[in-house]
Design a protein around this motif. Structure first.
Motif, PDB file in Angstrom:
ATOM      1  N   VAL A 158       0.828  -1.214   0.072  1.00 20.87           N
ATOM      2  CA  VAL A 158      -0.127  -0.152  -0.012  1.00 20.87           C
ATOM      3  C   VAL A 158       0.891   1.113   0.043  1.00 20.87           C
ATOM      4  CG1 VAL A 158      -1.849  -1.210   1.347  1.00 20.87           C
ATOM      5  CG2 VAL A 158      -0.099   0.134   2.418  1.00 20.87           C
ATOM      6  N   GLY A 159       0.335   2.402  -0.446  1.00 17.32           N
ATOM      7  CA  GLY A 159       0.960   3.563  -0.393  1.00 17.32           C
ATOM      8  C   GLY A 159       0.624   4.341   0.854  1.00 17.32           C
ATOM      9  N   GLN A 160       1.188   5.562   1.259  1.00 15.66           N
ATOM     10  CA  GLN A 160       0.803   6.084   2.359  1.00 15.66           C
ATOM     11  C   GLN A 160      -0.469   6.964   2.415  1.00 15.66           C
ATOM     12  OE1 GLN A 160       4.198   8.898   2.549  1.00 15.66           O
ATOM     13  NE2 GLN A 160       3.117  10.768   2.322  1.00 15.66           N
ATOM     14  N   GLU A 161      -1.010   6.981   1.255  1.00 11.17           N
ATOM     15  CA  GLU A 161      -2.530   7.673   1.132  1.00 11.17           C
ATOM     16  C   GLU A 161      -3.457   6.323   1.399  1.00 11.17           C
ATOM     17  OE1 GLU A 161      -1.506   5.157  -2.428  1.00 11.17           O
ATOM     18  OE2 GLU A 161      -0.517   6.819  -1.552  1.00 11.17           O
ATOM     19  N   ALA A 162      -3.083   5.240   1.501  1.00  6.40           N
ATOM     20  CA  ALA A 162      -3.932   4.223   1.840  1.00  6.40           C
ATOM     21  C   ALA A 162      -4.177   4.094   3.625  1.00  6.40           C
ATOM     22  CB  ALA A 162      -3.602   2.981   1.479  1.00  6.40           C
ATOM     23  N   ILE A 163      -3.227   4.726   4.369  1.00  8.36           N
ATOM     24  CA  ILE A 163      -3.480   4.536   5.635  1.00  8.36           C
ATOM     25  C   ILE A 163      -4.245   5.756   6.313  1.00  8.36           C
ATOM     26  CG2 ILE A 163      -1.878   5.061   7.904  1.00  8.36           C
ATOM     27  CD1 ILE A 163      -1.201   2.725   5.843  1.00  8.36           C
ATOM     28  N   ASP A 164      -5.309   5.406   6.977  1.00  8.82           N
ATOM     29  CA  ASP A 164      -6.359   6.035   7.500  1.00  8.82           C
ATOM     30  C   ASP A 164      -5.918   6.580   9.217  1.00  8.82           C
ATOM     31  OD1 ASP A 164      -8.390   5.770   5.569  1.00  8.82           O
ATOM     32  OD2 ASP A 164      -8.037   3.422   6.266  1.00  8.82           O
ATOM     33  N   ARG A 165      -5.275   5.722   9.783  1.00  2.00           N
ATOM     34  CA  ARG A 165      -4.883   6.173  11.288  1.00  2.00           C
ATOM     35  C   ARG A 165      -3.367   5.494  11.478  1.00  2.00           C
ATOM     36  NH1 ARG A 165      -8.177   6.432  16.017  1.00  2.00           N
ATOM     37  NH2 ARG A 165      -9.933   6.864  14.563  1.00  2.00           N
ATOM     38  N   VAL A 166      -2.612   6.395  12.273  1.00  6.02           N
ATOM     39  CA  VAL A 166      -1.432   5.845  12.772  1.00  6.02           C
ATOM     40  C   VAL A 166      -1.274   5.848  14.388  1.00  6.02           C
ATOM     41  CG1 VAL A 166       0.980   6.357  12.687  1.00  6.02           C
ATOM     42  CG2 VAL A 166      -0.378   7.099  10.633  1.00  6.02           C
ATOM     43  N   PHE A 167      -1.161   4.841  15.010  1.00  5.92           N
ATOM     44  CA  PHE A 167      -1.115   4.787  16.329  1.00  5.92           C
ATOM     45  C   PHE A 167       0.339   4.371  16.770  1.00  5.92           C
ATOM     46  CE2 PHE A 167      -1.348   1.720  20.000  1.00  5.92           C
ATOM     47  CZ  PHE A 167      -1.684   2.619  20.857  1.00  5.92           C
TER      48      PHE A 167
ATOM     49  N   VAL B 219      -2.677   9.048  16.703  1.00  5.20           N
ATOM     50  CA  VAL B 219      -3.167   8.798  17.884  1.00  5.20           C
ATOM     51  C   VAL B 219      -2.112   8.067  18.623  1.00  5.20           C
ATOM     52  CG1 VAL B 219      -5.829   8.763  17.272  1.00  5.20           C
ATOM     53  CG2 VAL B 219      -4.231   6.777  17.036  1.00  5.20           C
ATOM     54  N   SER B 220      -2.262   8.349  19.927  1.00  6.45           N
ATOM     55  CA  SER B 220      -1.217   7.721  20.650  1.00  6.45           C
ATOM     56  C   SER B 220      -1.697   7.440  22.184  1.00  6.45           C
ATOM     57  CB  SER B 220       0.226   8.375  20.867  1.00  6.45           C
ATOM     58  OG  SER B 220      -0.164   9.643  21.269  1.00  6.45           O
ATOM     59  N   GLY B 221      -0.924   6.820  22.861  1.00  8.64           N
ATOM     60  CA  GLY B 221      -1.510   6.475  24.322  1.00  8.64           C
ATOM     61  C   GLY B 221      -0.783   4.992  24.636  1.00  8.64           C
ATOM     62  N   GLY B 222      -0.956   4.837  25.941  1.00 11.39           N
ATOM     63  CA  GLY B 222      -0.159   3.296  26.761  1.00 11.39           C
ATOM     64  C   GLY B 222       0.778   3.180  26.149  1.00 11.39           C
ATOM     65  N   GLU B 223       1.722   4.258  25.959  1.00  6.41           N
ATOM     66  CA  GLU B 223       3.178   3.950  25.522  1.00  6.41           C
ATOM     67  C   GLU B 223       3.735   2.883  25.806  1.00  6.41           C
ATOM     68  OE1 GLU B 223       1.847   7.818  24.306  1.00  6.41           O
ATOM     69  OE2 GLU B 223       1.896   7.001  26.404  1.00  6.41           O
ATOM     70  N   LEU B 224       3.548   2.521  27.286  1.00  6.52           N
ATOM     71  CA  LEU B 224       4.397   1.216  27.969  1.00  6.52           C
ATOM     72  C   LEU B 224       3.661   0.185  28.223  1.00  6.52           C
ATOM     73  CD1 LEU B 224       6.456   3.057  30.713  1.00  6.52           C
ATOM     74  CD2 LEU B 224       6.943   2.806  28.322  1.00  6.52           C
TER      75      LEU B 224
END
Length: 433
Positions: free
Chosen positions: A373-382, A407-412
């Protein structure tokens, strides 16, 4: 749709370079973290560390503790201890044979089992009678030439006997599994997991709201560059010049550069403690006597012999966290007659790690290519893992995918939650690496 069943007693275990986190799924189907009892109470995030010391009352005369108990023991008696950390960094290293600890030598799998055997009794029975243990593993291991087959053999020996079934799942895939339940609509998800030793990426297609078990893994990539490598850059710039790096020594009628291997080992958390052995300290003492600046080598010897890797690691980590929040910060470290205080601009730090961040960005391209896939196909980055908080790392994703997609969270903890949920799958092999 794959169903979810409880396969007896199960546990998800994120055995990380810096921290280790365990989780299980309760009767209501919710993932919950396991608290490991320590000197200060229950720790849901345990330091991936071991501390050894002599004790005549212990069989064999050598006592060992793990996690927060290891840190507490070290802090009470630093000079009489052997403190090992970042063990996972050498899992795939063929050059790592054994670690010298006082007058004994331990293989990777022996150290790993000691770590687990010390944590398990303080986990309120979470490790007892397990039918299934799902362990996270990086997409690519740390090291210059990582040997995946060797790492697998070492992991198998380390975890053998802790459960009837042992499974390994890519760490970013586990994070994706947990995060997918939060998505409100079908999406193609890129998960970026930044640990201490590796940066790993998975592309996953989520087909249905609230049904993480409809996740379809599309592609993966990883690289052995992450938080520990950034730490090395800090140590290289701010500490090693005080310890003789760039210096010379006399050999007969020649003046030669001091070998760089000593400095490379000193800046590597997984190897620093291992330098405290007769052979290495003897070599350094001979080098000190021949050095043009003998006091610099004497400072290195004092730091190694004084077992000061942990406070140095803490000072480096404090600087890194401060530069994630502010444009400038002060690095401060003292110990064994070495005192360093230096102002550091975020722009300086980003220059030091620039090549590393570029290689991480190229690995993101590799994950997309593996997924087709290309980067345009990515809807969300966690983004997850402590190093995801470094602004230069986050900018790789905001520039490519836009701030709204991040989005981010629960890093550990996000990986452990996902591993625990995968452990409940009827067909867990669909997720294994």
């Amino acid at each position: 749709m794959r169903g979810t069943v409880t396969r007896g007693r199960s546990l998800g275990l994120d055995f990380g370079t810096t921290n280790t986190v365990a989780a299980t799924v309760d009767a209501a189907g919710r993932s919950r973290l396991i608290a490991i009892e320590g000197p200060g109470g229950g720790d849901e995030v345990s330091r991936s560390a071991l501390c050894f010391w002599h004790d005549e009352d212990v069989r064999g005369g050598l006592a060992v503790e793990a996690g927060s108990a290891a840190v507490a023991e070290y802090l009470e008696y630093p000079s009489d201890s052997r403190f090992l950390q970042s063990l996972k960094s050498v899992a795939a290293s063929a050059s790592f044979d054994t670690a010298p600890v006082f007058d004994r030598r331990y293989r990777f799998e022996e150290l790993g089992r000691l770590f687990l055997e010390r944590l398990a009794p303080r986990a309120n029975g979470a490790f007892d009678g397990l039918d299934r243990l799902v362990v996270g593993r990086p997409v690519e291991y740390a090291g210059a030439r990582p040997d995946r087959a060797l790492a697998r053999r070492r992991y198998d020996a380390m975890f053998a006997g802790f459960a009837r079934e042992i499974h390994y799942v890519y760490e970013p895939l586990a994070a994706a599994f947990g995060h997918a339940a939060l998505l409100g609509e079908p999406a193609t998800l890129l998960v970026a997991d930044f640990g201490g030793g590796t940066s790993d990426f998975s592309v996953v297609r989520v087909e249905e709201r609230g049904a993480p078990r409809r996740c379809t893994p599309l592609g993966h990539a990883g690289i052995g560059i992450a938080g520990d490598r950034f730490d090395q850059r800090i140590v290289d710039r701010l500490v090693l010049p005080f310890l003789g790096k760039g210096g010379t020594y006399r050999s007969f009628d020649k003046v030669l550069d001091i070998p760089g291997g000593y400095f490379a080992d000193f800046s590597d958390w997984s190897r620093l403690a291992l330098m405290r052995n007769r052979r290495t300290l003897g070599e350094l003492d001979r080098l000190r006597r021949a050095a043009i600046d003998p006091e610099a080598i004497a400072r290195m010897i004092a730091l190694i012999d004084g077992e000061l890797g942990y406070p140095l690691h803490a000072a480096v980590g404090q600087l890194k966290r401060a530069l994630s929040r502010a444009d400038s910060a002060t690095f401060s470290f003292s110990g064994a007659d070495v005192a360093i205080e230096a102002a550091v601009e975020r722009a300086e730090f980003e220059d030091w790690i620039g090549d590393d961040v570029a290689r991480i960005a190229a690995t993101v391209d590799g994950a997309l290519a593996d997924a087709g896939v290309g980067q345009e196909a990515i809807d969300r980055v966690f983004l997850t893992g402590g190093t995801s908080l470094v602004p230069a790392v986050r900018s790789v994703f905001t520039q490519r995918f836009g701030a709204d997609a991040i989005v981010s969270g629960g890093e550990l903890t996000s990986i452990a939650h996902g591993l625990a949920m995968i452990a409940q799958e009827e067909d867990v092999t669909a997720w294994t690496a």
